[in-house]
Design an enzyme around this catalytic site. Structure first.
Site, short mmCIF file in Angstrom:
data_model
loop_
_atom_site.label_atom_id
_atom_site.label_comp_id
_atom_site.label_asym_id
_atom_site.label_seq_id
_atom_site.Cartn_x
_atom_site.Cartn_y
_atom_site.Cartn_z
CE LYS A 105 -3.70 -4.69 8.86
NZ LYS A 105 -3.14 -3.61 9.68
CB ALA A 118 3.98 -0.56 10.75
CB ALA A 119 3.16 -1.26 16.62
N GLY A 120 2.18 -3.75 15.01
CA GLY A 120 1.78 -5.16 14.95
C GLY A 120 2.55 -5.90 13.86
CG ASP A 121 2.00 -4.72 9.92
OD1 ASP A 121 1.14 -5.59 10.15
OD2 ASP A 121 1.74 -3.63 9.36
CG ASN A 158 -2.02 -0.91 1.27
OD1 ASN A 158 -2.43 -1.38 0.21
ND2 ASN A 158 -2.52 -1.22 2.44
CB THR A 214 -0.21 -8.42 20.34
OG1 THR A 214 -1.23 -8.19 19.37
CG2 THR A 214 0.97 -9.12 19.67
O1 RIB Z 1 -0.64 -2.35 9.70
C1 RIB Z 1 -0.43 -1.07 9.17
C2 RIB Z 1 -0.82 -1.03 7.73
O2 RIB Z 1 -2.21 -1.23 7.62
C3 RIB Z 1 -0.57 0.31 7.05
O3 RIB Z 1 0.71 0.40 6.52
C4 RIB Z 1 -1.69 0.40 6.03
O4 RIB Z 1 -1.26 0.34 4.71
C5 RIB Z 1 -2.65 -0.73 6.38
O5 RIB Z 1 -2.57 -1.77 5.48
#
Ligand code: RIB
Length: 299
Positions: free
Chosen positions: A39, A240-243, A10, A211
């Site tokens: 994600k 993006a903390a979870g990612d 994205n 989490t």
């Molecule tokens: O987890 C964060 C992401 O969720 C963002 O980068 C956004 O693009 C959405 O997909």
């Protein structure tokens, strides 16, 4: 062993707001940032920065080359990313004064995965390789079925949670990584222990990482439970903390075989991500996570 992440890419438009916009309200943003995100992309970058050999599969439109380049610069193999005649997926993200976010997603090219594409991608992988999936592309169930038949280890981050998740062959998942809200929606239970019990009763061969925001995270499988606290930082942007957590957990697990170490590295890395702006740009490198060990405090 190879890691395939079949997931979204994205363009993130991040609007900094005093508060999230309310129905009927017109309100100015104080700043606009544009970041690579999704994600899928974020998790590939976290996996690579944590040391895994990652292949990203997915789709971008003509406006998405910057995302491919971002992955390549992070050391991710991008040869399995397909170009399609569709606008690249994007996210409109509000970040409020506390660092919390609220996200509008437009799937665009992410929703153009085809059966032929899946077959071609999976030809490159074999028994024992890892497959990481989220819920921002189409045909996730078909990817799971085909990868399972090949003997790949399936990791699912059921995010964002929606009705599509319930239709997936979840019994084929080896590792679930999800947050409390996703866990509650999937199981109907509220307490973390109950969510873990329910998921492990339904999917006894799975391992589950839940989490819990400021309360850390818990790991469970058929034999043990492990609790992990958060590392305290000043929150700037939680996107993006979870990612980051997912990428660091899986990469460390593959490298060390230790769930305890994987949880700890994931907690440190996601704390650093929260202390920085943006999605992909906030994901720390392995050396930074190791070096920060003394600077961030476990709570
Ligand atoms: O987890 C964060 C992401 O969720 C963002 O980068 C956004 O693009 C959405 O997909």
């Amino acid at each position: 062993m190879k890691v395939l992440n079949y997931g979204s890419l994205n363009l993130d438009l991040v609007y900094h707001m005093e508060h999230f916009i309310r129905p009927g309200e017109t309100f100015g943003a104080t700043r606009l940032d544009k970041f690579p995100g999704g994600k899928g992309l974020n998790q590939s970058i976290a996996l690579a920065r944590a040391g895994a050999r990652v292949y990203h599969a997915g789709n971008v439109g003509p406006d998405g080359e910057v995302l491919v380049e971002t992955l390549r610069n992070a050391g991710v193999d991008t040869n399995l990313i397909r170009r399609v005649e569709e606008v690249t997926g994007h996210a409109v993200i509000q970040v409020d004064s506390r660092g919390d976010n609220s996200i509008i997603l437009y799937a665009g090219a992410n929703a153009r995965v085809t059966s032929d594409q899946i077959d071609r991608v999976l030809e490159e992988f074999a028994r024992g390789d890892y497959l990481i999936l989220q819920n921002e592309i189409n045909l996730v169930g078909e990817i799971m079925d085909k990868a399972f038949d090949k003997g790949m280890t399936i990791v699912l981050n059921p995010s964002p949670m929606n009705e599509e998740i319930r239709k997936l062959p979840l019994e084929k998942v080896s590792i679930f990584l999800l947050n409390e809200i996703e866990g509650e929606e999937l199981t109907g239970k509220r307490e973390p222990e109950d969510i873990l019990d329910e998921l492990l009763a339904r999917y006894p061969r799975a391992r589950v990482v839940l989490t819990l925001g400021g309360k850390g995270s818990v790991y469970g499988d058929g034999e043990e439970r492990i609790q992990q606290d958060i590392y305290k930082v000043e929150a700037v942007d939680t996107t993006a903390a979870g990612d980051t957590f997912t990428g660091y957990f899986i990469s460390t697990l593959i490298r060390t075989g230790s769930c305890r170490e994987a949880l700890d590295m994931a907690a440190r890395a996601s704390a650093l991500a929260v202390s920085r702006q943006g999605a992909a740009p906030s994901i720390p490198a392995l050396e930074e996570v190791r070096a920060a060990a003394g600077d961030i405090q476990e709570m």
